[in-house]
Design an enzyme around this catalytic site. Structure first.
Site, PDB file in Angstrom:
ATOM      1  N   TYR A 126       0.888  -1.197   0.173  1.00  0.00           N
ATOM      2  CA  TYR A 126      -0.179   0.028   0.114  1.00  0.00           C
ATOM      3  C   TYR A 126       1.076   1.411  -0.007  1.00  0.00           C
ATOM      4  O   TYR A 126       0.658   2.130  -0.778  1.00  0.00           O
ATOM      5  CB  TYR A 126      -0.904  -0.030   1.182  1.00  0.00           C
ATOM      6  CG  TYR A 126      -1.725   0.981   1.288  1.00  0.00           C
ATOM      7  CD1 TYR A 126      -2.795   1.188   0.328  1.00  0.00           C
ATOM      8  CD2 TYR A 126      -1.884   2.124   2.176  1.00  0.00           C
ATOM      9  CE1 TYR A 126      -3.659   2.429   0.234  1.00  0.00           C
ATOM     10  CE2 TYR A 126      -2.626   2.968   2.425  1.00  0.00           C
ATOM     11  CZ  TYR A 126      -3.782   3.119   1.531  1.00  0.00           C
ATOM     12  OH  TYR A 126      -4.651   3.924   1.537  1.00  0.00           O
ATOM     13  N   GLU A 128       4.231   1.738  -0.599  1.00  0.00           N
ATOM     14  CA  GLU A 128       5.235   1.916  -1.634  1.00  0.00           C
ATOM     15  C   GLU A 128       4.348   2.070  -3.003  1.00  0.00           C
ATOM     16  O   GLU A 128       4.718   2.685  -4.063  1.00  0.00           O
ATOM     17  CB  GLU A 128       6.034   1.006  -1.786  1.00  0.00           C
ATOM     18  CG  GLU A 128       7.147   1.032  -0.512  1.00  0.00           C
ATOM     19  CD  GLU A 128       8.149   1.925  -0.732  1.00  0.00           C
ATOM     20  OE1 GLU A 128       7.919   3.144  -1.400  1.00  0.00           O
ATOM     21  OE2 GLU A 128       9.052   1.690  -0.483  1.00  0.00           O
ATOM     22  N   GLY A 129       3.131   1.275  -2.996  1.00  0.00           N
ATOM     23  CA  GLY A 129       2.277   1.353  -4.202  1.00  0.00           C
ATOM     24  C   GLY A 129       1.797   2.690  -4.581  1.00  0.00           C
ATOM     25  O   GLY A 129       1.582   3.204  -5.738  1.00  0.00           O
ATOM     26  N   GLN A 185      -5.045  -1.196  20.074  1.00  0.00           N
ATOM     27  CA  GLN A 185      -3.862  -1.873  19.643  1.00  0.00           C
ATOM     28  C   GLN A 185      -2.690  -1.199  20.549  1.00  0.00           C
ATOM     29  O   GLN A 185      -2.806  -0.050  20.618  1.00  0.00           O
ATOM     30  CB  GLN A 185      -3.428  -1.696  18.251  1.00  0.00           C
ATOM     31  CG  GLN A 185      -4.621  -2.718  17.458  1.00  0.00           C
ATOM     32  CD  GLN A 185      -4.282  -2.534  16.050  1.00  0.00           C
ATOM     33  OE1 GLN A 185      -3.246  -1.746  15.688  1.00  0.00           O
ATOM     34  NE2 GLN A 185      -4.380  -3.807  15.368  1.00  0.00           N
ATOM     35  N   ARG A 192      -3.466   9.313  15.735  1.00  0.00           N
ATOM     36  CA  ARG A 192      -3.918   9.534  14.538  1.00  0.00           C
ATOM     37  C   ARG A 192      -4.938  10.911  14.347  1.00  0.00           C
ATOM     38  O   ARG A 192      -5.353  11.400  15.474  1.00  0.00           O
ATOM     39  CB  ARG A 192      -5.159   8.408  14.073  1.00  0.00           C
ATOM     40  CG  ARG A 192      -4.335   7.214  13.873  1.00  0.00           C
ATOM     41  CD  ARG A 192      -3.320   7.234  12.893  1.00  0.00           C
ATOM     42  NE  ARG A 192      -2.719   5.900  12.544  1.00  0.00           N
ATOM     43  CZ  ARG A 192      -1.691   5.324  13.171  1.00  0.00           C
ATOM     44  NH1 ARG A 192      -0.975   6.119  14.126  1.00  0.00           N
ATOM     45  NH2 ARG A 192      -0.965   4.155  13.157  1.00  0.00           N
ATOM     46  N   PRO A 253       2.569   3.018  12.355  1.00  0.00           N
ATOM     47  CA  PRO A 253       3.198   4.262  12.813  1.00  0.00           C
ATOM     48  C   PRO A 253       2.805   4.817  14.106  1.00  0.00           C
ATOM     49  O   PRO A 253       1.649   4.981  14.393  1.00  0.00           O
ATOM     50  CB  PRO A 253       2.901   5.377  11.448  1.00  0.00           C
ATOM     51  CG  PRO A 253       1.695   4.736  10.952  1.00  0.00           C
ATOM     52  CD  PRO A 253       1.849   3.175  11.127  1.00  0.00           C
ATOM     53  N   GLN A 255       2.625   7.957  15.245  1.00  0.00           N
ATOM     54  CA  GLN A 255       2.158   9.330  15.044  1.00  0.00           C
ATOM     55  C   GLN A 255       1.809   9.637  13.590  1.00  0.00           C
ATOM     56  O   GLN A 255       2.463   9.335  12.774  1.00  0.00           O
ATOM     57  CB  GLN A 255       2.856  10.216  15.701  1.00  0.00           C
ATOM     58  CG  GLN A 255       4.474  10.511  14.999  1.00  0.00           C
ATOM     59  CD  GLN A 255       5.106  11.440  15.863  1.00  0.00           C
ATOM     60  OE1 GLN A 255       4.722  11.995  17.049  1.00  0.00           O
ATOM     61  NE2 GLN A 255       6.302  11.941  15.392  1.00  0.00           N
TER      62      GLN A 255
END
Length: 295
Positions: A126, A128-129, A185, A192, A253, A255
């Protein structure tokens, strides 16, 4: 001759139709036709003036389920859409993502930041695409003079989202309505910035009709930890529901927050719907589709 604007939507229905259905809903006063197209990696032959290239699963559950198909959508699919734009001399908007910034070393993230991305991780299909798709967009712009627009979308939530989408907003709201524990999680301190879908659609439309090629960040700069977001859903929807912690997924990630200075200056755009206004709107939509009325 009928000059009324018309919209044609094409999808394989592979993943969530969240953005597409929301954009169609925002244009409900215009003629809209929905058509099945088996897969974007196959050419599409239509006559249009503008192309909104929204294709690609954005939920980690969906894009990791078939990682090869995800990267084909971003690379071969984007080549097909650019080929269509070149043939028709149509303007094309590509919905990229904040994931191009990876695990950012800059906070908040500006469009000039090149990112910190793992090229071989489970999310790379996702991340790198989308980065490759941005490269293709600018190469077609430089080589063929195609009119391009690139939006880098940050976390978005709202009505018409897939109930089992797997992203944090839909997860928490569906769990609260079903009286299930809200699964945060670990460590729960990751942040976010969540933007309501109607604001995001307005931003996409303004970008398409503007003159700047982008990329332009579209998102809400209001930043929340996952624990704070879970508590907000708990407070607004189901104060009795528990909050539990589960193991995190790789390459998540810690943050993510957009710098939207460029969107404000170039588009005159900024989000209007805050979190405490957006959650009840999404709750109403989820309750209706789940058949769970308010008590």
């Amino acid at each position: 001759m009928d000059r009324t604007p018309k919209i044609r939507t094409y999808s394989s229905w592979y993943s969530t139709l969240f953005f597409m259905s929301s954009m169609v809903h925002s244009c409900s006063n215009i003629g809209v036709s929905a058509m099945y197209h088996t897969y974007i990696s196959r050419p599409l032959f239509v006559e249009v003036d503008q192309i909104y290239h929204l294709a690609c699963p954005a939920s980690p559950i969906f894009y990791k389920y078939n990682s090869v198909k995800t990267i084909k959508t971003n690379v071969i699919g984007t080549l097909n859409m650019l080929g269509l734009a070149k043939r028709l001399r149509a303007r094309i908007l590509f919905t990229s993502t904040s994931e191009v910034y990876g695990d950012p070393l800059e906070h908040p993230q500006k469009e000039t930041y090149w990112g910190n991305v793992n090229p071989i991780g489970v999310r790379s299909c996702y991340d790198e695409g989308k980065r490759m798709a941005e490269t293709l967009m600018f190469d077609y712009y430089r080589q063929y003079g195609i009119e391009i627009r690139i939006a880098r979308i940050f976390n978005t939530y709202g009505q018409r989202m897939n109930i089992d989408d797997g992203r944090v907003g839909s997860n928490f709201i569906a769990q609260a309505i079903r009286n299930e524990p809200l699964t945060v999680q670990l460590p729960g301190t990751q942040t976010r910035s969540v933007c309501y879908v109607s604001d995001l659609v307005d931003g996409l439309n303004q970008l398409m009709e503007g003159t700047d090629a982008g990329p332009i960040n579209l998102g809400n700069p209001g930043e929340f930890t996952m624990k704070e977001l879970a508590k907000a859903v708990q407070e607004l929807i189901n104060p009795e529901v528990q909050i539990s912690e589960v193991e995190n997924t790789p390459d998540d990630p810690p943050q993510r927050k957009p710098d939207i200075t460029k969107a404000k200056e170039v588009l005159g755009w900024e989000p209007k719907v805050n979190l405490h206004e957006g959650i009840p709107l999404m709750e109403d939509d989820f309750r209706q589709r789940l058949g769970v009325p308010r008590t």
